[in-house]
Write an enzyme that holds these catalytic residues in place. Sequence first.
Site, mmCIF file in Angstrom:
data_model
loop_
_atom_site.group_PDB
_atom_site.id
_atom_site.type_symbol
_atom_site.label_atom_id
_atom_site.label_comp_id
_atom_site.label_asym_id
_atom_site.label_seq_id
_atom_site.Cartn_x
_atom_site.Cartn_y
_atom_site.Cartn_z
ATOM 1 N N ASP A 81 0.563 -1.304 -0.111
ATOM 2 C CA ASP A 81 -0.155 -0.312 0.333
ATOM 3 C C ASP A 81 1.044 0.831 0.010
ATOM 4 O OD1 ASP A 81 -3.108 0.618 0.299
ATOM 5 O OD2 ASP A 81 -2.332 1.827 1.718
ATOM 6 N N SER A 82 0.809 2.138 -1.116
ATOM 7 C CA SER A 82 1.533 2.881 -0.869
ATOM 8 C C SER A 82 0.876 4.637 -1.508
ATOM 9 C CB SER A 82 2.766 3.049 -2.291
ATOM 10 O OG SER A 82 2.203 1.685 -2.931
ATOM 11 N N LYS A 98 14.717 3.371 -11.018
ATOM 12 C CA LYS A 98 13.883 4.456 -9.536
ATOM 13 C C LYS A 98 14.252 3.216 -8.023
ATOM 14 C CE LYS A 98 9.197 4.086 -8.976
ATOM 15 N NZ LYS A 98 7.542 3.565 -9.280
ATOM 16 N N ARG A 119 9.611 2.012 -2.503
ATOM 17 C CA ARG A 119 9.365 0.043 -2.711
ATOM 18 C C ARG A 119 10.695 -0.435 -3.037
ATOM 19 N NH1 ARG A 119 6.079 1.364 -6.353
ATOM 20 N NH2 ARG A 119 4.365 1.462 -4.451
#
Length: 191
Positions: free
Chosen positions: A67-68, A167, A173
């Site tokens: 969940d972000s 990234k 993440r």
Amino acid sequence: MKLLFATTNAGKLAELRELLPGVEVISAAEAVPHLEVEEDRDTFEANAEKKARSYLQASGLPSLADDSGLCVEALGGRPGVQSARYAPSDAERITRLLAELQRANNRKAHFTCALCVAFPSGELLTGHGECHGEIALAPRGAHGFGYDPVFVVPSGKTLAELTRAEKAQLSHRGAAMRAIAPQLLARLGRS
Ligand code: ITT
């Protein structure tokens, strides 16, 4: 042992797969295509746990949920846990964000990622990561997903101007996955 990636977001799925090389990954779409989990909790951690437990229950497989979201200082932390529901599509979410920040001098923001793995034994493994930066004046770059084209990292590039590997080194993440990877791999190896 297999690990289910409990997400319906193709961008997240691609990043998570690359962050866990060597693990046999089953996507949510393959394992339980019709499952819908309402993300109605107040925190990223609680939503990640709810998603991980729901997918474990539906599939019987160890399930990793993410969940972000994006927290913007000038908006008092919004859209935060509501990041996916801020507008109907990625493009509309970016348009709304830039409109809300039109007169803002402070464009500082961060992404947060809460990861949770639920195992059939009842064990849970959780990790957290953040990525700090600023909201651009206009979108730039074609990689990534979501808010990446308007999220500027300290090098001056947006996350959408980075390769997936670049990234992963900077992202919320990537940080969350690095926090749990040793325990996750050890736990999967024992099964
Ligand atoms: P699942 O719940 O099925 O995993 P989702 O897209 O609904 O998919 P979230 O509820 O966690 O996922 O919402 C996250 C929101 O934040 C969503 O709008 C994403 O596009 C955005 N987001 C999360 N991580 C991001 C990243 O690395 N880059 C850009 N946007 C991101």
